[in-house]
Design a protein around this motif. Structure first.
Motif, short mmCIF file in Angstrom:
data_model
loop_
_atom_site.label_atom_id
_atom_site.label_comp_id
_atom_site.label_asym_id
_atom_site.label_seq_id
_atom_site.Cartn_x
_atom_site.Cartn_y
_atom_site.Cartn_z
N CYS A 21 0.85 -1.19 0.00
CA CYS A 21 0.00 0.00 0.00
C CYS A 21 0.89 1.24 0.00
O CYS A 21 1.79 1.37 0.83
N VAL A 22 0.64 2.14 -0.94
CA VAL A 22 1.46 3.35 -1.06
C VAL A 22 1.26 4.31 0.11
O VAL A 22 2.05 5.23 0.29
N TYR A 23 0.23 4.08 0.91
CA TYR A 23 -0.04 4.94 2.05
C TYR A 23 0.44 4.32 3.36
O TYR A 23 1.28 4.89 4.04
N CYS A 24 -0.09 3.16 3.71
CA CYS A 24 0.24 2.58 5.02
C CYS A 24 1.37 1.55 4.97
O CYS A 24 1.90 1.16 6.00
N GLY A 25 1.75 1.11 3.78
CA GLY A 25 2.85 0.16 3.63
C GLY A 25 2.47 -1.29 3.89
O GLY A 25 3.33 -2.16 3.86
N LYS A 26 1.19 -1.55 4.07
CA LYS A 26 0.72 -2.90 4.35
C LYS A 26 0.87 -3.79 3.11
O LYS A 26 0.62 -3.36 2.00
N ASP A 27 1.25 -5.05 3.36
CA ASP A 27 1.27 -6.04 2.28
C ASP A 27 -0.16 -6.28 1.82
O ASP A 27 -1.09 -6.29 2.64
N PHE A 28 -0.33 -6.47 0.54
CA PHE A 28 -1.67 -6.74 0.02
C PHE A 28 -2.09 -8.17 0.33
O PHE A 28 -1.29 -9.10 0.23
N GLU A 29 -3.33 -8.31 0.70
CA GLU A 29 -3.89 -9.63 0.97
C GLU A 29 -5.16 -9.79 0.13
O GLU A 29 -6.20 -10.21 0.64
N GLY A 30 -5.05 -9.39 -1.13
CA GLY A 30 -6.22 -9.45 -2.00
C GLY A 30 -7.14 -8.26 -1.81
O GLY A 30 -8.26 -8.26 -2.32
N ILE A 79 0.68 7.45 9.43
CA ILE A 79 0.90 7.76 8.01
C ILE A 79 1.22 9.23 7.90
O ILE A 79 0.42 10.08 8.30
N THR A 80 2.40 9.52 7.37
CA THR A 80 2.85 10.91 7.24
C THR A 80 3.46 11.10 5.85
O THR A 80 3.70 10.13 5.13
N ILE A 81 3.78 12.33 5.53
CA ILE A 81 4.45 12.62 4.26
C ILE A 81 5.77 11.87 4.18
O ILE A 81 6.20 11.49 3.09
N ASP A 82 6.40 11.63 5.31
CA ASP A 82 7.68 10.92 5.30
C ASP A 82 7.52 9.41 5.16
O ASP A 82 8.45 8.74 4.74
N SER A 83 6.35 8.88 5.51
CA SER A 83 6.17 7.43 5.49
C SER A 83 5.53 6.89 4.22
O SER A 83 5.60 5.69 3.96
N VAL A 84 4.90 7.75 3.42
CA VAL A 84 4.22 7.29 2.22
C VAL A 84 5.24 6.95 1.12
O VAL A 84 6.39 7.36 1.18
#
Length: 93
Positions: A21-30, A79-84
């Protein structure tokens, strides 16, 4: 073209770029979705499309990125400008 009228060549490029995820960085699970970064559905470009999880996409909705990054949702998920992802940082420039 996919069901969102995104040409296959563009979809392939964003899928090869956005592995989380480009925002939270979570791996996709479908649960990944294609997001129009600036909410302009006419702007179908590699720079304006990204892949994010459904939860982030639903939270962002029609908000602009700067506004959304100040939301309680982003604060609760750190989620911040630095983390996305870089594609989001570039869209904010």
């Amino acid at each position: 073209m996919n069901s969102y009228n995104i040409p296959a060549s563009i979809e392939e490029k964003i899928r090869s770029r956005d592995k989380k995820c480009v925002y939270c960085g979570k791996d996709f699970e479908g649960d990944e979705t294609i997001e129009h970064i600036d909410n302009n559905i006419q702007n179908i470009s590699v720079e304006n499309l990204a892949i994010c999880c459904r939860v982030c996409n639903a939270s962002k909705g029609q908000k602009n990125i700067s506004e959304w990054l100040e939301s309680d949702y982003c604060k609760s998920k750190s989620i911040t400008i630095d983390s996305v992802a870089d594609v989001i940082k570039n869209a904010l420039k």
